[in-house]
Design a protein around this motif. Structure first.
Motif, PDB file in Angstrom:
ATOM      1  N   LEU A 137      36.590  -6.848  18.104  1.00 26.90           N
ATOM      2  CA  LEU A 137      38.039  -6.747  18.163  1.00 26.90           C
ATOM      3  C   LEU A 137      38.566  -7.288  19.483  1.00 26.90           C
ATOM      4  O   LEU A 137      39.595  -7.981  19.525  1.00 26.90           O
ATOM      5  N   ILE A 138      37.858  -7.016  20.571  1.00 33.30           N
ATOM      6  CA  ILE A 138      38.262  -7.544  21.887  1.00 33.30           C
ATOM      7  C   ILE A 138      38.161  -9.065  21.892  1.00 33.30           C
ATOM      8  O   ILE A 138      39.035  -9.771  22.406  1.00 33.30           O
ATOM      9  N   ALA A 139      37.079  -9.612  21.267  1.00 30.88           N
ATOM     10  CA  ALA A 139      36.907 -11.071  21.211  1.00 30.88           C
ATOM     11  C   ALA A 139      38.011 -11.723  20.379  1.00 30.88           C
ATOM     12  O   ALA A 139      38.542 -12.779  20.754  1.00 30.88           O
ATOM     13  N   LEU A 140      38.371 -11.063  19.291  1.00 32.00           N
ATOM     14  CA  LEU A 140      39.443 -11.611  18.450  1.00 32.00           C
ATOM     15  C   LEU A 140      40.776 -11.580  19.177  1.00 32.00           C
ATOM     16  O   LEU A 140      41.571 -12.535  19.090  1.00 32.00           O
ATOM     17  N   ALA A 141      41.038 -10.483  19.887  1.00 30.89           N
ATOM     18  CA  ALA A 141      42.302 -10.378  20.625  1.00 30.89           C
ATOM     19  C   ALA A 141      42.388 -11.429  21.723  1.00 30.89           C
ATOM     20  O   ALA A 141      43.448 -12.037  21.957  1.00 30.89           O
ATOM     21  N   GLY A 142      41.250 -11.697  22.397  1.00 30.49           N
ATOM     22  CA  GLY A 142      41.237 -12.722  23.434  1.00 30.49           C
ATOM     23  C   GLY A 142      41.457 -14.117  22.871  1.00 30.49           C
ATOM     24  O   GLY A 142      42.127 -14.951  23.484  1.00 30.49           O
ATOM     25  N   ALA A 143      40.876 -14.381  21.701  1.00 27.16           N
ATOM     26  CA  ALA A 143      41.027 -15.707  21.086  1.00 27.16           C
ATOM     27  C   ALA A 143      42.453 -15.941  20.615  1.00 27.16           C
ATOM     28  O   ALA A 143      42.950 -17.079  20.629  1.00 27.16           O
ATOM     29  N   ASP A 144      43.125 -14.862  20.181  1.00 33.50           N
ATOM     30  CA  ASP A 144      44.484 -14.999  19.652  1.00 33.50           C
ATOM     31  C   ASP A 144      45.566 -14.904  20.723  1.00 33.50           C
ATOM     32  O   ASP A 144      46.757 -15.085  20.426  1.00 33.50           O
ATOM     33  N   SER A 145      45.171 -14.609  21.959  1.00 36.06           N
ATOM     34  CA  SER A 145      46.183 -14.337  22.993  1.00 36.06           C
ATOM     35  C   SER A 145      47.020 -15.574  23.323  1.00 36.06           C
ATOM     36  O   SER A 145      48.191 -15.459  23.689  1.00 36.06           O
ATOM     37  N   ASN A 146      46.431 -16.758  23.239  1.00 33.38           N
ATOM     38  CA  ASN A 146      47.166 -17.985  23.606  1.00 33.38           C
ATOM     39  C   ASN A 146      47.739 -18.721  22.397  1.00 33.38           C
ATOM     40  O   ASN A 146      48.253 -19.832  22.540  1.00 33.38           O
ATOM     41  N   VAL A 147      47.632 -18.123  21.214  1.00 34.58           N
ATOM     42  CA  VAL A 147      48.109 -18.776  19.992  1.00 34.58           C
ATOM     43  C   VAL A 147      49.518 -18.281  19.694  1.00 34.58           C
ATOM     44  O   VAL A 147      49.755 -17.062  19.610  1.00 34.58           O
ATOM     45  N   PRO A 148      50.477 -19.178  19.508  1.00 34.39           N
ATOM     46  CA  PRO A 148      51.874 -18.734  19.307  1.00 34.39           C
ATOM     47  C   PRO A 148      52.173 -18.276  17.878  1.00 34.39           C
ATOM     48  O   PRO A 148      53.245 -17.711  17.647  1.00 34.39           O
ATOM     49  N   PHE A 149      51.265 -18.522  16.945  1.00 33.05           N
ATOM     50  CA  PHE A 149      51.540 -18.210  15.542  1.00 33.05           C
ATOM     51  C   PHE A 149      50.854 -16.924  15.116  1.00 33.05           C
ATOM     52  O   PHE A 149      49.843 -16.501  15.708  1.00 33.05           O
ATOM     53  N   ALA A 150      51.400 -16.317  14.071  1.00 30.90           N
ATOM     54  CA  ALA A 150      50.772 -15.148  13.464  1.00 30.90           C
ATOM     55  C   ALA A 150      49.501 -15.580  12.722  1.00 30.90           C
ATOM     56  O   ALA A 150      49.353 -16.754  12.345  1.00 30.90           O
ATOM     57  N   PRO A 151      48.544 -14.655  12.506  1.00 26.52           N
ATOM     58  CA  PRO A 151      47.301 -15.023  11.805  1.00 26.52           C
ATOM     59  C   PRO A 151      47.544 -15.655  10.428  1.00 26.52           C
ATOM     60  O   PRO A 151      46.822 -16.576  10.044  1.00 26.52           O
ATOM     61  N   LEU A 152      48.561 -15.170   9.685  1.00 28.01           N
ATOM     62  CA  LEU A 152      48.844 -15.755   8.369  1.00 28.01           C
ATOM     63  C   LEU A 152      49.239 -17.219   8.504  1.00 28.01           C
ATOM     64  O   LEU A 152      48.767 -18.075   7.728  1.00 28.01           O
ATOM     65  N   THR A 153      50.067 -17.538   9.481  1.00 30.62           N
ATOM     66  CA  THR A 153      50.485 -18.924   9.693  1.00 30.62           C
ATOM     67  C   THR A 153      49.299 -19.796  10.086  1.00 30.62           C
ATOM     68  O   THR A 153      49.165 -20.939   9.622  1.00 30.62           O
ATOM     69  N   GLU A 154      48.418 -19.258  10.949  1.00 31.17           N
ATOM     70  CA  GLU A 154      47.220 -20.008  11.346  1.00 31.17           C
ATOM     71  C   GLU A 154      46.366 -20.357  10.129  1.00 31.17           C
ATOM     72  O   GLU A 154      45.942 -21.512   9.952  1.00 31.17           O
ATOM     73  N   VAL A 155      46.121 -19.350   9.296  1.00 28.48           N
ATOM     74  CA  VAL A 155      45.264 -19.565   8.126  1.00 28.48           C
ATOM     75  C   VAL A 155      45.903 -20.576   7.176  1.00 28.48           C
ATOM     76  O   VAL A 155      45.223 -21.473   6.651  1.00 28.48           O
ATOM     77  N   LEU A 156      47.206 -20.441   6.942  1.00 28.92           N
ATOM     78  CA  LEU A 156      47.868 -21.361   6.023  1.00 28.92           C
ATOM     79  C   LEU A 156      47.850 -22.798   6.548  1.00 28.92           C
ATOM     80  O   LEU A 156      47.643 -23.755   5.792  1.00 28.92           O
ATOM     81  N   ILE A 157      48.058 -22.966   7.864  1.00 34.90           N
ATOM     82  CA  ILE A 157      48.023 -24.308   8.454  1.00 34.90           C
ATOM     83  C   ILE A 157      46.663 -24.951   8.234  1.00 34.90           C
ATOM     84  O   ILE A 157      46.549 -26.109   7.786  1.00 34.90           O
ATOM     85  N   MET A 158      45.594 -24.207   8.519  1.00 33.47           N
ATOM     86  CA  MET A 158      44.253 -24.777   8.401  1.00 33.47           C
ATOM     87  C   MET A 158      43.838 -24.947   6.941  1.00 33.47           C
ATOM     88  O   MET A 158      43.148 -25.915   6.597  1.00 33.47           O
ATOM     89  N   GLU A 159      44.236 -24.039   6.074  1.00 31.68           N
ATOM     90  CA  GLU A 159      43.900 -24.184   4.656  1.00 31.68           C
ATOM     91  C   GLU A 159      44.577 -25.424   4.067  1.00 31.68           C
ATOM     92  O   GLU A 159      43.948 -26.203   3.343  1.00 31.68           O
TER      93      GLU A 159
END
Length: 517
Positions: free
Chosen positions: A351-373
């Motif tokens: 959970l700490i690793a995931l929070a660190g990876a998402d800290s610099n991303v401006p989009f919500a996880p749903l938007t990230e997944v949809l963009i890459m899909e």
């Protein structure tokens, strides 16, 4: 300097029914006339001979004793074999050895006594004779005969029997269907080698009249299944049918269901095994694919190579394929559900690793997944449309560059790249192209369910989809058979993984072989 448009250059699409009505009568089904001049006039109208350049009309005289019989032979240049026409139709008629004609003669007299061509069909319908020319036959008309004759002299260019393109195997036969109907039916008959194999002839399309063969093994296939297939075929109402996929769309009752209800294949050995199990298959002229019906879930997840592997290997491959289906369908949805609603189920370090990876991303996880899909779907579609090695190179290079650039720019997190990559690789392990599409479409529904409702949403959507899936039938056979409804050996390991040592009639198809006392 502006110059106004000349009114003479303007064009408006209009329609005048005068010419259409005058030619409509010529297209209606008429009978062959005893007068050769009337037949020639009808041929010129129906074939539009004043404009057509590939329809050949050859006039000749057949002299028998003191009597001269005028004749016409019609064929399509490029579809018919001119050597066969010259040597086995025209030459015997023009250089016959008969001294006299009987008092009454018909076309049957000439085909039995003068013309040595092996396949000759007598027809009284002008429309049938014209259609036979369009598929490569030659039609013969003789003065004084109330019928014409159609001769099989097809010889058009076609590709040979090559290896299947979309269903390659490491072990097993390497023969694939081509676009010639009789070549495909011959491949099936060669594989089965039984006199009980029946090839019923159908013609699809009111105008195109494309020939097709419905294949089944008499004495094995259930008569009610055969009757249902015939009934649906007869209901097809279309002017042109040019592919088996056109037929597939007409035969399926639930056209909006993402899961296919009919199997498509380009392998004659797969068709032969399906017929031995009690199914029916349909081959269409001009199509290098055949359709097999009915289908069930184990068939849709099977590869042609499974039949040629040893039982342990086949079970292992099927197990890997089932895992691939689960990963392809649920991986992004479960990731979104855990990160949005159920963070307590994730280990603290992760959970700490995931929070660190998402800290610099401006989009919500749903938007990230949809963009890459969506990006992955675009790359996949572009790779298919670009021919040859360029397409595969585009998929590899595009995926690497896009993923690395997206992470470097802070648009998506590395974990999303990993999730989408796992999902994409797993989707390639699904052997059926149509089934793979079904899971690709369903994946987006699960993504939204997991993002907005968490695991509860995923389970609810899965329950709804499962209920719909359990209620689906393919030509009277439940799509989830042999698990629901349960069959005789539903929970044996061989049935679960659909691994058979030899092809045999399946009890869920209720074949005649199993019903006999």
């Amino acid at each position: 300097m502006y110059s106004p448009r000349d009114p003479k250059d303007s064009f408006e699409l209009t329609f005048s029914g005068k010419d259409y009505e005058s030619k409509k009568d010529a297209c209606e089904d008429k009978k062959v006339s005893c007068n050769i001049d009337i037949n020639e006039k009808m041929l010129r109208q129906m074939f539009h001979l004043e404009k057509n350049g590939d329809i050949i009309v050859r006039k000749f005289n057949c002299v028998i004793g003191q009597k001269r019989v005028r004749g016409i032979i019609v064929f399509a240049d490029g579809l018919a074999n001119k050597t066969l026409i010259n040597d086995f139709i025209l030459e015997p008629l023009m250089q016959n050895s008969l001294d006299s004609l009987p008092e009454y003669v018909d076309m049957n007299f000439f085909t039995q006594n003068l013309i040595p061509q092996v396949q000759a069909t007598e027809e009284t319908s002008m429309k049938s004779l014209v259609q036979s020319v369009n598929i490569g036959n030659a039609s013969l008309f003789l003065d004084g005969c109330k019928s014409g004759a159609s001769f099989d002299v097809k010889t058009w260019e076609h590709r040979g029997v090559d290896s299947p393109v979309n269903e390659e195997v490491v072990q097993g036969p390497r023969e694939g269907f081509n676009e010639i109907l009789r070549c495909n039916t011959a491949l099936i008959r060669k594989n089965l080698n039984t006199a009980d194999l029946v090839m019923e002839t159908f013609f699809f399309g009111k105008i195109s009249q494309t020939p097709a063969s419905l294949a089944y093994i008499d004495g094995t296939v259930n008569p009610s299944l055969l009757e249902e297939v015939r009934k649906r075929i007869e209901k097809i109402d279309s002017d042109y049918i040019l592919s088996v996929f056109d037929i597939e769309k007409h035969l399926e009752k639930n056209k909006l269901s993402p899961m296919p209800h009919i199997i498509t294949t380009e392998r004659p050995d797969k068709v032969a095994r399906s017929l031995a199990e009690g199914r029916v298959a349909l081959c269409l002229n001009g199509s290098s694919q055949a359709i097999i019906l009915p289908a069930n879930i184990t068939d849709l997840l099977s590869s042609p190579e499974d039949a040629y592997l040893r039982v342990p290997y086949g079970i292992f491959i099927k197990f890997i394929r089932i895992i691939a289906v689960i990963l392809s369908l649920l991986t992004p949805a479960v990731y979104l559900a855990l990160t949005e609603f159920h963070t307590g189920a994730i280990l603290t370090d992760m959970l700490i690793a995931l929070a660190g990876a998402d800290s610099n991303v401006p989009f919500a996880p749903l938007t990230e997944v949809l963009i890459m899909e969506l990006a992955f779907e675009l790359i996949k579609e572009a790779g298919v449309r670009i021919p040859g090695a360029i397409g595969s190179s585009l998929g590899i290079v595009g995926g690497l560059i896009l993923g690395q650039s997206a992470v470097s720019a802070g648009i998506v997190s590395p974990i999303v790249i990993i999730i989408v990559s796992i999902c994409g690789i797993a989707s390639f392990a699904i052997p059926s192209y149509s089934t793979s599409f079904a899971f690709r479409i369903s994946r987006f529904a699960y993504i939204f369910a997991g993002a907005f409702l968490g695991i509860v949403g995923i389970l609810c959507l899965f329950s709804v989809q499962l209920c719909a899936f359990l209620g689906s039938k393919s030509f009277g056979v439940p799509l989830c058979v042999p698990f629901s409804p349960k069959t005789r050996n539903a929970f044996s390991i061989f049935t679960i993984f659909h691994t058979q040592i030899t092809p045999k009639p399946q009890d869920y198809l209720k074949p005649v072989t199993n019903e006999q006392p």
